[in-house]
Design a protein around this motif. Structure first.
Motif, PDB file in Angstrom:
ATOM      1  N   CYS A 197       0.931  -1.146  -0.031  1.00  0.00           N
ATOM      2  CA  CYS A 197       0.201  -0.079   0.056  1.00  0.00           C
ATOM      3  C   CYS A 197       0.692   1.118  -0.077  1.00  0.00           C
ATOM      4  N   GLY A 198       2.064   1.314   0.420  1.00  0.00           N
ATOM      5  CA  GLY A 198       3.010   2.388   0.362  1.00  0.00           C
ATOM      6  C   GLY A 198       2.639   3.412   1.591  1.00  0.00           C
ATOM      7  N   VAL A 199       1.905   2.723   2.560  1.00  0.00           N
ATOM      8  CA  VAL A 199       1.230   3.805   3.794  1.00  0.00           C
ATOM      9  C   VAL A 199       1.870   3.058   4.863  1.00  0.00           C
ATOM     10  N   LEU A 200       2.591   3.613   5.740  1.00  0.00           N
ATOM     11  CA  LEU A 200       3.042   3.153   7.134  1.00  0.00           C
ATOM     12  C   LEU A 200       2.038   3.755   7.955  1.00  0.00           C
ATOM     13  N   ALA A 201       0.922   3.551   8.352  1.00  0.00           N
ATOM     14  CA  ALA A 201       0.326   4.141   9.363  1.00  0.00           C
ATOM     15  C   ALA A 201       0.317   3.570  10.594  1.00  0.00           C
ATOM     16  N   PRO A 202       0.740   4.242  11.819  1.00  0.00           N
ATOM     17  CA  PRO A 202       0.891   3.572  13.109  1.00  0.00           C
ATOM     18  C   PRO A 202      -0.485   3.097  13.417  1.00  0.00           C
ATOM     19  N   TRP A 203      -1.553   3.291  13.158  1.00  0.00           N
ATOM     20  CA  TRP A 203      -2.817   2.741  13.720  1.00  0.00           C
ATOM     21  C   TRP A 203      -3.178   1.471  13.050  1.00  0.00           C
ATOM     22  N   ASN A 204      -2.269   1.167  11.990  1.00  0.00           N
ATOM     23  CA  ASN A 204      -2.895  -0.066  11.239  1.00  0.00           C
ATOM     24  C   ASN A 204      -2.504  -1.391  11.965  1.00  0.00           C
ATOM     25  N   PRO A 205      -3.825  -2.211  12.343  1.00  0.00           N
ATOM     26  CA  PRO A 205      -3.268  -3.405  13.286  1.00  0.00           C
ATOM     27  C   PRO A 205      -2.368  -4.402  12.752  1.00  0.00           C
ATOM     28  N   LEU A 206      -2.453  -4.473  11.287  1.00  0.00           N
ATOM     29  CA  LEU A 206      -1.409  -5.282  10.823  1.00  0.00           C
ATOM     30  C   LEU A 206      -0.024  -5.149  10.668  1.00  0.00           C
ATOM     31  N   HIS A 207      -0.023  -3.725  10.820  1.00  0.00           N
ATOM     32  CA  HIS A 207       1.337  -3.327  10.778  1.00  0.00           C
ATOM     33  C   HIS A 207       1.999  -3.651  12.092  1.00  0.00           C
ATOM     34  N   ALA A 208       1.292  -3.510  12.981  1.00  0.00           N
ATOM     35  CA  ALA A 208       1.683  -3.918  14.648  1.00  0.00           C
ATOM     36  C   ALA A 208       1.881  -5.184  14.699  1.00  0.00           C
ATOM     37  N   VAL A 209       0.836  -5.969  14.220  1.00  0.00           N
ATOM     38  CA  VAL A 209       1.265  -7.464  14.630  1.00  0.00           C
ATOM     39  C   VAL A 209       2.245  -8.147  13.827  1.00  0.00           C
ATOM     40  N   PHE A 210       2.370  -7.652  12.455  1.00  0.00           N
ATOM     41  CA  PHE A 210       3.439  -8.196  11.554  1.00  0.00           C
ATOM     42  C   PHE A 210       4.291  -7.033  11.422  1.00  0.00           C
ATOM     43  N   ARG A 211       4.871  -6.540  12.660  1.00  0.00           N
ATOM     44  CA  ARG A 211       5.899  -5.288  12.437  1.00  0.00           C
ATOM     45  C   ARG A 211       7.045  -5.692  11.955  1.00  0.00           C
ATOM     46  N   HIS A 212       7.591  -6.718  11.657  1.00  0.00           N
ATOM     47  CA  HIS A 212       8.770  -7.155  11.121  1.00  0.00           C
ATOM     48  C   HIS A 212       8.652  -7.208   9.785  1.00  0.00           C
ATOM     49  N   ASN A 213       7.274  -7.619   9.148  1.00  0.00           N
ATOM     50  CA  ASN A 213       7.010  -7.847   7.858  1.00  0.00           C
ATOM     51  C   ASN A 213       5.834  -7.012   7.392  1.00  0.00           C
ATOM     52  N   ASN A 214       6.058  -5.525   6.849  1.00  0.00           N
ATOM     53  CA  ASN A 214       5.288  -4.753   6.787  1.00  0.00           C
ATOM     54  C   ASN A 214       5.137  -3.803   5.274  1.00  0.00           C
ATOM     55  N   THR A 215       4.652  -2.993   5.159  1.00  0.00           N
ATOM     56  CA  THR A 215       4.946  -2.092   3.949  1.00  0.00           C
ATOM     57  C   THR A 215       6.375  -1.679   3.643  1.00  0.00           C
ATOM     58  N   ALA A 216       6.855  -1.027   4.647  1.00  0.00           N
ATOM     59  CA  ALA A 216       8.317  -0.555   4.845  1.00  0.00           C
ATOM     60  C   ALA A 216       9.216  -1.798   4.504  1.00  0.00           C
ATOM     61  N   TYR A 217       9.050  -2.842   4.820  1.00  0.00           N
ATOM     62  CA  TYR A 217       9.942  -4.124   4.842  1.00  0.00           C
ATOM     63  C   TYR A 217       9.875  -4.267   3.215  1.00  0.00           C
ATOM     64  N   HIS A 218       8.486  -4.421   2.731  1.00  0.00           N
ATOM     65  CA  HIS A 218       8.638  -4.765   1.340  1.00  0.00           C
ATOM     66  C   HIS A 218       8.950  -3.771   0.669  1.00  0.00           C
ATOM     67  N   ASP A 219       8.869  -2.526   0.732  1.00  0.00           N
ATOM     68  CA  ASP A 219       9.124  -1.550  -0.044  1.00  0.00           C
ATOM     69  C   ASP A 219      10.781  -1.563  -0.163  1.00  0.00           C
ATOM     70  N   VAL A 220      11.530  -2.147   0.868  1.00  0.00           N
ATOM     71  CA  VAL A 220      12.894  -2.382   0.380  1.00  0.00           C
ATOM     72  C   VAL A 220      13.323  -2.927  -0.577  1.00  0.00           C
ATOM     73  N   HIS A 221      12.433  -4.048  -0.927  1.00  0.00           N
ATOM     74  CA  HIS A 221      12.432  -4.918  -1.869  1.00  0.00           C
ATOM     75  C   HIS A 221      12.110  -4.604  -3.446  1.00  0.00           C
TER      76      HIS A 221
END
Length: 268
Positions: A197-221
């Motif tokens: 999604c290209g959006v790293l929102a702090p209130w996104n529960p999936l970004h919190a639960v999967f904090r090691h594999n999120n949109t920032a992690y995949h953006d690197v790729h």
């Protein structure tokens, strides 16, 4: 319902419907500038950096989803009623309901592990083989600045090998019922959209639960210097860690607003 049963129809169509509704929510919020301070790429980046137009992305995703739906029905027809694990809504007792929930959770866990492993190794193969990358996987990397509804933009062959077959294998290995499978594939679809999604929102529960594999992690790729790193998707990072393809990163504020992901020198 004739050739296709109600459960088969749900497995086939629920992930597709959720894909467009959920990614559409990102598009709607993004157009109102509500998410600009959390964007990893500017609106201009989506226009100037991406080599695939949004029209081509929509057509590519719809083609992949049509193929995926057809293969889903074929797998369900071949397995018939042999798989009946998880989500028993007919049991009235609390003990039976608890047992059904735990059974479904265990099957979800198995499916997550299998899906993750398949996608890591197939994804890495797509990058390791020059032919497979140029002929198939490069389609996905035409989107350098990812956005929500581009999550499933792939060459049809890449889509089948990486996503559709990983889902079919996870379904068969877990032994989950069609009803449970529909829920699992909806969950995996939402996670895949969040990763792109290209959006790293702090209130996104999936970004919190999967904090090691999120949109920032995949953006690197998706960055030009990160194509051989961070193959793991969509849930864990264990294979990247174990096999030396993990790339660390930092998230910083962009001078023109929003955020940016930078690969760190220390990959581990």
């Amino acid at each position: 319902m004739g050739f296709i049963s109600g459960e088969e129809l749900v497995v086939m169509l629920a992930p597709v419907a959720v894909y467009w509704v959920y990614s559409g929510m990102y598009e709607a919020l993004g157009s109102s500038k509500a998410l600009d301070k959390y964007r990893l790429h500017s609106r201009r980046d989506e226009v100037t950096k991406n080599m695939a137009s949004k029209k081509d992305v929509v057509k590519g995703v719809l083609l992949q989803q049509a193929i995926q739906a057809a293969i889903s029905v074929a797998v369900l027809k071949l397995t018939g009623s042999e798989q009946d694990g998880g989500i028993d809504v007919k049991s009235p007792s609390s003990s039976a309901a608890t047992a059904s929930f735990l059974d479904t959770a265990a099957r979800f866990a198995v499916a997550m592990v299998v899906l993750d492993a398949w996608q890591y190794f197939m994804h890495r193969l797509m990058h390791s083989s020059r032919y497979m990358y140029r002929r198939f996987h490069s389609w996905h990397h035409r989107v350098v600045a990812p956005y929500a509804f581009a999550a499933q933009y792939n060459h049809p062959v890449d889509g089948v090998l990486t996503e559709t077959l990983s889902g079919a294998t996870a379904f068969l290995a877990s032994g989950m019922s069609p009803r449970a499978a529909a829920a699992f594939f909806v969950f995996a679809t939402v996670k895949g959209i969040d990763d792109h999604c290209g959006v790293l929102a702090p209130w996104n529960p999936l970004h919190a639960v999967f904090r090691h594999n999120n949109t920032a992690y995949h953006d690197v790729h998706h960055q030009l210097g990160g194509g051989r790193r961070n193959f793991s998707q969509p849930f864990f990072v264990v294979w990247d860690r174990l096999l030396g393809t993990y790339a660390g990163y930092t998230v910083e504020e962009r001078h023109d607003g929003g955020l940016q992901v930078k690969i760190t020198k220390d990959h581990v």
